[in-house]
Design an enzyme around this catalytic site. Structure first.
Site, PDB file in Angstrom:
ATOM      1  N   LYS A 264       0.580   2.297   9.021  1.00  0.00           N
ATOM      2  CA  LYS A 264       0.099   2.625   7.678  1.00  0.00           C
ATOM      3  C   LYS A 264       1.251   3.213   6.879  1.00  0.00           C
ATOM      4  CE  LYS A 264      -2.648   6.148   5.283  1.00  0.00           C
ATOM      5  NZ  LYS A 264      -3.543   7.325   5.446  1.00  0.00           N
ATOM      6  N   ASP A 269      -0.034   9.505  -1.566  1.00  0.00           N
ATOM      7  CA  ASP A 269      -1.488   9.380  -1.661  1.00  0.00           C
ATOM      8  C   ASP A 269      -2.068  10.501  -2.509  1.00  0.00           C
ATOM      9  OD1 ASP A 269      -4.138   8.740  -1.299  1.00  0.00           O
ATOM     10  OD2 ASP A 269      -4.269   9.668   0.692  1.00  0.00           O
ATOM     11  N   LYS A 276      -7.348  14.027  -4.771  1.00  0.00           N
ATOM     12  CA  LYS A 276      -7.295  15.161  -3.859  1.00  0.00           C
ATOM     13  C   LYS A 276      -7.138  16.471  -4.631  1.00  0.00           C
ATOM     14  CE  LYS A 276      -4.888  12.604  -0.168  1.00  0.00           C
ATOM     15  NZ  LYS A 276      -5.826  12.827   0.943  1.00  0.00           N
ATOM     16  N   ASP A 287       2.288  10.377   4.148  1.00  0.00           N
ATOM     17  CA  ASP A 287       1.155   9.541   4.545  1.00  0.00           C
ATOM     18  C   ASP A 287       1.597   8.159   5.003  1.00  0.00           C
ATOM     19  OD1 ASP A 287      -1.547   9.415   5.042  1.00  0.00           O
ATOM     20  OD2 ASP A 287      -2.091   8.743   3.029  1.00  0.00           O
ATOM     21  N   GLU A 348      -8.206   5.250   1.924  1.00  0.00           N
ATOM     22  CA  GLU A 348      -7.432   4.069   1.553  1.00  0.00           C
ATOM     23  C   GLU A 348      -6.601   3.480   2.680  1.00  0.00           C
ATOM     24  OE1 GLU A 348      -4.354   6.658   2.210  1.00  0.00           O
ATOM     25  OE2 GLU A 348      -6.231   7.116   1.201  1.00  0.00           O
ATOM     26  N   ARG A 350      -7.190   2.864   5.776  1.00  0.00           N
ATOM     27  CA  ARG A 350      -7.889   1.861   6.588  1.00  0.00           C
ATOM     28  C   ARG A 350      -7.950   0.510   5.865  1.00  0.00           C
ATOM     29  NH1 ARG A 350     -12.917   5.794   6.711  1.00  0.00           N
ATOM     30  NH2 ARG A 350     -11.081   7.150   6.656  1.00  0.00           N
TER      31      ARG A 350
END
Length: 499
Positions: A264, A269, A276, A287, A348, A350
């Site tokens: 990933k 993010d 967030k 991330d 996101e 996944r």
């Protein structure tokens, strides 16, 4: 790379330079070559140990001015405990403890790679050398002014005095490449997000071509043609276009199916429309720890010329909340043709992995695949920062990962999968939704990913607690840990090279 210490190997009889590092057991006994180097100072060391309540426990250190007659500036005695029970990870930590004592201005260190019963094996000495390099790592390239002492011993030359310098040097040639891979992964995770965005990440991954890795970069147009609607949906709110990078190392038998590792790579993010909280959002530059690990791993495998066929694949996006961003309630179509209802745009990672997993399963057809992702906060609640969460559809692969984790110290803990969890991501509007709610969050995320592996033997590692911001250790003082590179290098070695 961000480490600059130089590690070499010399005979046990070589004269010490700078700081002298020796090892003793829990009875303060040292090896014969060490005793010769210390000479009459052995008794003085025992007196200093008594004064400092130093009992030679594994990893404990006694740091004193070098006694008269010892050709060194300082003497560092590291406890080896009961030497008979030592494991490879203990030697790695010994190197870390020694590197941690490199003070500002230290130019040299000599490490007597000897236990009370004689010289360390080449493998043990190499583990010490690896620990030295891993602990000495610093990421300070953006500091224009450094405080007194911040240089530490990062420019030191370190000599390991060993029984067989040639054998140790040969063994370290391969192990050093794995350390390089860890450092590459750390550098990538530590980079600020205005520097490391998807296109730049893809450019850096492309540098693996110099080592003989075949690298293919898929741009937005190519991914649209493939139907990667899940990945592209995440990145559509960013001014930085998304990328997918496929890296192939063909070091094994010609025509043999490869193994594959998927990372990933959310370069930053914000959470998207489901934004967030501001507190600690800066940490979301990390991330992409899974993608960083895969690039570091591919470097290690290619540099050491691993006798294996391996494909690394990373999905690179930014999750940003502009007027074109994905919305809660949207439905996207993945490369697999399965549709996904977006419940929360902060779930996101996944979505990125879904399309890359399907790509690998269908186009690469690997023997097995392992994905790594800083996927859920739920895994940190469950396991803290000591273990990555492991989910698998194959018991043999899970067992291999568990064993490799114990050997390397990149530990994993198996978590459950099951139909009861899977039904939690069913959607009334699409084939599935991208989150199953608060309870069992890391498990439902893994269930989501499992829908895109098409029956391929697969394991998912949720590394949210281990890739970044984990407590500092004997071998890592950096915010980024480089978790997973040594784990997966060992997995490849066990699968291909130790048969």
């Amino acid at each position: 790379m961000s480490d600059a210490i130089k590690v070499g190997f010399v005979p046990l009889s070589a004269a010490a330079r700078g700081i002298l590092v020796v090892f003793c057991d829990d009875n303060l006994k040292v090896g014969p070559a060490t005793a010769k180097a210390l000479g009459g100072a052995v008794e003085l060391v025992k007196r200093a140990a008594a004064a400092a309540a130093f009992k030679g426990k594994t990893g404990a250190a006694l740091d004193i001015l070098a006694p008269e007659g010892v050709k060194a500036t300082r003497l560092l005695v590291i406890g080896a405990g009961k030497a008979a029970g030592l494991k490879a990870n203990d030697f790695l930590k010994f190197g870390g403890v020694a590197a941690g004592k490199l003070a500002a201005g230290a130019a040299a260190m000599t490490v007597m790679a000897e236990l009370p019963d004689g010289a360390m094996t080449s493998e043990q000495a190499v583990a010490v050398a690896s620990g030295l390099r891993l602990r000495a790592y610093k990421f300070d390239r953006y500091k224009t002014k450094k405080k007194d002492g911040e240089e530490g011993g990062s420019r030191a030359e370190i000599a390991l005095a060993v029984g067989d310098p040639a054998a140790a040097k040969k063994a370290f040639a391969a192990a050093g490449h794995v350390v390089d891979g860890v450092i590459i992964a750390r550098d990538l995770v530590n980079e600020p997000p205005n520097v490391l965005f998807p296109e730049e990440f893809a450019r850096r991954a492309s540098q693996l071509r110099k080592l003989g890795v075949k690298v293919e970069v898929l741009d937005v147009k190519a991914m649209q043609k493939l139907g990667m609607g899940a990945l592209l949906g995440v990145g559509q709110g960013s001014a930085r276009p998304s990328r997918t990078v496929i890296m192939r190392w063909d070091g094994g038998k010609k025509g043999e199916a490869p193994v594959s590792f998927i990372g990933k790579g959310v370069c930053f993010d914000t959470g998207g429309i489901s934004i967030k909280p501001a507190g600690s959002m800066e940490d979301m530059k990390g991330d992409m720890g899974g993608a960083a690990c895969v690039v570091g791993l591919m470097h290690a495998l290619a540099a050491r010329k691993a006798r294996a066929n391996v494909v690394g694949a990373i999905g690179l996006v930014e999750n940003m909340p502009d007027g074109n961003a994905q919305r809660p309630g949207d439905i996207v179509t993945s490369m697999s043709g399965q549709t996904i209802e977006i419940i929360n745009t902060d779930a996101e990672g996944r979505l990125v992995l879904a399309d890359v997993l399907w790509y690998v399963a269908k186009k690469v057809k690997p023997k097995f695949m392992v994905d790594l992702a800083t996927l859920t906060g739920a895994i940190v609640v469950a396991l803290g920062t000591e273990h990555a969460g492991m989910f698998a559809n194959n018991d043999e692969l899970a067992a291999r990962l568990l064993a490799a984790g114990i050997e390397t110290g990149d530990k994993v803990w198996r978590m459950p999968l099951g139909p009861e969890y899977d039904k939690l991501i069913d959607s009334q509007f699409a084939d599935m939704k991208n989150t199953g709610g608060r309870h069992g969050g890391s498990i439902t995320a893994a269930q989501f990913l499992q829908r895109f592996v098409d029956g391929t033997p697969w394991a998912h590692l949720d590394i949210a607690g281990t890739a970044m911001g984990a407590p500092k250790t004997d071998i890592n003082q950096s915010w980024a840990s480089g978790y997973g590179v040594r784990l997966l290098d060992r997995l490849v070695a066990d699968h291909y090279e130790r048969k």
